[in-house]
Design a protein around this motif. Structure first.
Motif: not given
Length: 225
Positions: A7, A37, A40, A70, A92-93, A95-96
């Motif tokens: 990321i 989502q 990610a 992204f 985003l983190t 979702d990862v």
């Protein structure tokens, strides 16, 4: 499995900064969440491809287009939802982490990837397939850039060799089509300059499917070498 460090590396949108304050998500729509989502998912899938992971072997190449998706989606969602880049990074983190903590992370990635590929097609134009002349220019420019930045490293030497192979093949093809040797050299030089111009004015070589150039540089199956 996949690293969250991706990321931080996937786009300049993501910075190594402390956790952002709790965001106001009132303007964050369902479409925004789906876009994030997918950002990610595509980033993780691109990393998996780079690592040779079989989980996404049937997906199209995502290194360039996934990164662009992204970045574009992250910036657009930040603008439309009134969020800071750091707040988008935290979403985003999250979702990862959700994908990585699934009971079967590989299956979760594959399931998530299918609808995200459709969003990718809508957001980022497909890569162009370069011809032999364009590939000759692309690999020559890639060598020149790497050599200028890092010297004659093994990677730079490999690019130089591939560029020379393609240049020789293109020269031979142009001569076979009726051009003189000087005309063939001029055509190759013009293609090089045109590709440089694209790099200054737009996406340059990143708009092309560079993997195709490596395929064109493979040894001739009829060759003894």
């Amino acid at each position: 499995m996949r690293s969250i460090a991706l990321i931080a590396a996937a786009a300049s949108l993501i910075a190594a900064t402390p956790p952002a304050p709790k965001p106001d998500l009132s303007r964050l729509t369902a479409t925004h969440r789906q876009d994030l989502q997918c950002a990610a998912t595509l980033a993780l899938a691109a990393q998996a491809q780079a690592q040779g992971d079989d989980a996404v072997r049937d997906a199209p190449p995502l290194a360039v287009r996934g990164k662009r998706y992204f970045a574009q989606v992250g910036l657009r969602v930040a603008r439309e939802a009134g969020l800071t880049p750091e707040q988008v990074r935290d979403l985003l983190t999250t979702d990862v982490i959700a994908l990585q903590k699934a009971a079967d992370p590989d299956a979760a990635l594959r399931t998530s990837l299918t609808p995200c590929l459709a969003r990718l097609e809508a957001e980022v134009p497909p890569l162009k397939t370069p011809d032999l002349l364009q590939c000759t220019a692309i690999l020559a420019i890639a060598y020149e850039e790497l050599h200028a930045r890092a010297g004659l490293t093994p990677a730079a030497q490999d690019l130089k060799t591939l560029a020379s192979v393609l240049s020789a093949r293109e020269h031979e093809a142009l001569v076979a089509s009726g051009k003189s040797g000087d005309e063939a050299d001029a055509a190759i030089a013009m293609a090089h300059d045109a590709m440089l111009q694209e790099a200054f004015e737009g996406d340059g070589v990143e708009a092309y499917d560079i993997a195709h150039c490596y395929d064109l540089a493979k040894p001739d199956p009829k060759s003894h070498y």
